[in-house]
Design a protein around this motif. Structure first.
Motif, PDB file in Angstrom:
ATOM      1  N   ASN A  48       0.823  -1.211   0.000  1.00 38.70           N
ATOM      2  CA  ASN A  48       0.000   0.000   0.000  1.00 38.70           C
ATOM      3  C   ASN A  48       0.852   1.254   0.000  1.00 38.70           C
ATOM      4  O   ASN A  48       0.495   2.248  -0.645  1.00 38.70           O
ATOM      5  N   ASP A  49       1.966   1.237   0.710  1.00 40.73           N
ATOM      6  CA  ASP A  49       2.866   2.389   0.717  1.00 40.73           C
ATOM      7  C   ASP A  49       3.465   2.625  -0.665  1.00 40.73           C
ATOM      8  O   ASP A  49       3.593   3.767  -1.112  1.00 40.73           O
ATOM      9  N   ILE A  50       3.820   1.546  -1.339  1.00 41.95           N
ATOM     10  CA  ILE A  50       4.372   1.678  -2.694  1.00 41.95           C
ATOM     11  C   ILE A  50       3.311   2.238  -3.636  1.00 41.95           C
ATOM     12  O   ILE A  50       3.581   3.143  -4.429  1.00 41.95           O
ATOM     13  N   ILE A  51       2.098   1.719  -3.552  1.00 41.59           N
ATOM     14  CA  ILE A  51       1.007   2.210  -4.404  1.00 41.59           C
ATOM     15  C   ILE A  51       0.740   3.687  -4.135  1.00 41.59           C
ATOM     16  O   ILE A  51       0.565   4.478  -5.063  1.00 41.59           O
ATOM     17  N   ALA A  52       0.737   4.078  -2.865  1.00 42.74           N
ATOM     18  CA  ALA A  52       0.508   5.492  -2.523  1.00 42.74           C
ATOM     19  C   ALA A  52       1.597   6.375  -3.126  1.00 42.74           C
ATOM     20  O   ALA A  52       1.321   7.496  -3.553  1.00 42.74           O
ATOM     21  N   GLY A  53       2.815   5.863  -3.184  1.00 46.24           N
ATOM     22  CA  GLY A  53       3.922   6.616  -3.771  1.00 46.24           C
ATOM     23  C   GLY A  53       3.743   6.844  -5.260  1.00 46.24           C
ATOM     24  O   GLY A  53       4.250   7.806  -5.822  1.00 46.24           O
ATOM     25  N   LYS A  55       0.692   7.104  -6.668  1.00 49.19           N
ATOM     26  CA  LYS A  55      -0.692   7.550  -6.868  1.00 49.19           C
ATOM     27  C   LYS A  55      -0.818   8.638  -7.935  1.00 49.19           C
ATOM     28  O   LYS A  55      -1.818   8.688  -8.654  1.00 49.19           O
ATOM     29  N   SER A  56       0.178   9.471  -8.060  1.00 49.72           N
ATOM     30  CA  SER A  56       0.097  10.551  -9.040  1.00 49.72           C
ATOM     31  C   SER A  56       0.428  10.066 -10.457  1.00 49.72           C
ATOM     32  O   SER A  56       0.263  10.807 -11.412  1.00 49.72           O
ATOM     33  N   GLN A  57       0.865   8.824 -10.581  1.00 49.53           N
ATOM     34  CA  GLN A  57       1.202   8.301 -11.895  1.00 49.53           C
ATOM     35  C   GLN A  57       0.011   7.544 -12.480  1.00 49.53           C
ATOM     36  O   GLN A  57      -0.985   7.309 -11.816  1.00 49.53           O
ATOM     37  N   THR A  58       0.155   7.156 -13.706  1.00 46.59           N
ATOM     38  CA  THR A  58      -0.938   6.460 -14.383  1.00 46.59           C
ATOM     39  C   THR A  58      -1.081   5.032 -13.856  1.00 46.59           C
ATOM     40  O   THR A  58      -0.166   4.477 -13.255  1.00 46.59           O
ATOM     41  N   GLU A  59      -2.227   4.429 -14.107  1.00 43.86           N
ATOM     42  CA  GLU A  59      -2.482   3.035 -13.710  1.00 43.86           C
ATOM     43  C   GLU A  59      -1.451   2.102 -14.349  1.00 43.86           C
ATOM     44  O   GLU A  59      -0.996   1.152 -13.726  1.00 43.86           O
ATOM     45  N   GLU A  60      -1.067   2.385 -15.572  1.00 46.00           N
ATOM     46  CA  GLU A  60      -0.071   1.552 -16.255  1.00 46.00           C
ATOM     47  C   GLU A  60       1.287   1.634 -15.544  1.00 46.00           C
ATOM     48  O   GLU A  60       1.977   0.623 -15.390  1.00 46.00           O
ATOM     49  N   ASP A  61       1.646   2.832 -15.100  1.00 45.21           N
ATOM     50  CA  ASP A  61       2.907   2.994 -14.367  1.00 45.21           C
ATOM     51  C   ASP A  61       2.890   2.185 -13.068  1.00 45.21           C
ATOM     52  O   ASP A  61       3.878   1.549 -12.708  1.00 45.21           O
ATOM     53  N   VAL A  62       1.775   2.216 -12.355  1.00 49.43           N
ATOM     54  CA  VAL A  62       1.650   1.455 -11.113  1.00 49.43           C
ATOM     55  C   VAL A  62       1.746  -0.031 -11.404  1.00 49.43           C
ATOM     56  O   VAL A  62       2.448  -0.778 -10.711  1.00 49.43           O
ATOM     57  N   SER A  63       1.068  -0.482 -12.438  1.00 51.77           N
ATOM     58  CA  SER A  63       1.103  -1.894 -12.821  1.00 51.77           C
ATOM     59  C   SER A  63       2.528  -2.330 -13.148  1.00 51.77           C
ATOM     60  O   SER A  63       2.974  -3.394 -12.735  1.00 51.77           O
ATOM     61  N   ASP A  64       3.237  -1.503 -13.897  1.00 48.25           N
ATOM     62  CA  ASP A  64       4.631  -1.821 -14.236  1.00 48.25           C
ATOM     63  C   ASP A  64       5.511  -1.867 -12.990  1.00 48.25           C
ATOM     64  O   ASP A  64       6.343  -2.766 -12.845  1.00 48.25           O
ATOM     65  N   ALA A  65       5.319  -0.941 -12.095  1.00 52.70           N
ATOM     66  CA  ALA A  65       6.127  -0.893 -10.881  1.00 52.70           C
ATOM     67  C   ALA A  65       5.860  -2.097  -9.990  1.00 52.70           C
ATOM     68  O   ALA A  65       6.763  -2.614  -9.336  1.00 52.70           O
ATOM     69  N   MET A  66       4.610  -2.539  -9.960  1.00 52.91           N
ATOM     70  CA  MET A  66       4.243  -3.651  -9.089  1.00 52.91           C
ATOM     71  C   MET A  66       4.569  -5.014  -9.701  1.00 52.91           C
ATOM     72  O   MET A  66       4.532  -6.027  -9.015  1.00 52.91           O
ATOM     73  N   SER A  67       4.922  -5.051 -10.981  1.00 54.84           N
ATOM     74  CA  SER A  67       5.162  -6.331 -11.646  1.00 54.84           C
ATOM     75  C   SER A  67       6.302  -7.114 -11.010  1.00 54.84           C
ATOM     76  O   SER A  67       6.291  -8.336 -11.016  1.00 54.84           O
ATOM     77  N   ASP A  68       7.276  -6.430 -10.445  1.00 55.60           N
ATOM     78  CA  ASP A  68       8.400  -7.097  -9.798  1.00 55.60           C
ATOM     79  C   ASP A  68       8.286  -7.093  -8.276  1.00 55.60           C
ATOM     80  O   ASP A  68       9.254  -7.348  -7.574  1.00 55.60           O
TER      81      ASP A  68
END
Length: 78
Positions: A48-53, A55-68
């Motif tokens: 959740n902390d990573i996702i909050a970080g 939050k200002s980026q696009t959904e695709e950016d979050v998905s890419d960041a969370m992939s690893d």
């Protein structure tokens, strides 16, 4: 290598019943059940902390960041 420390905690009765029932069902100690629950909660908070970080980026950016994310968690547990 993980170090274990004995602690004393007070649980709500319903949570204690859950821990005892789960420990019996899974044939594990109550300590293992509580430790696993805390591990899952710690990873949930981290996620959740990573996702909050992001939050200002696009959904695709979050998905890419969370992939690893799983790889990151396996490294952070060492």
């Amino acid at each position: 290598m993980s170090t274990k420390t004995a602690v004393s905690v007070t649980l709500n009765q319903i949570n204690l019943q859950f821990v005892e029932k789960t420990a019996k069902k899974e044939k594990k100690s109550k300590s293992e059940i509580v430790d696993y629950a805390l591990e899952i909660y710690r990873k949930f908070i981290l996620r959740n902390d990573i996702i909050a970080g992001f939050k200002s980026q696009t959904e695709e950016d979050v998905s890419d960041a969370m992939s690893d994310f799983r790889d990151y968690l396996s490294l952070s547990d060492k």
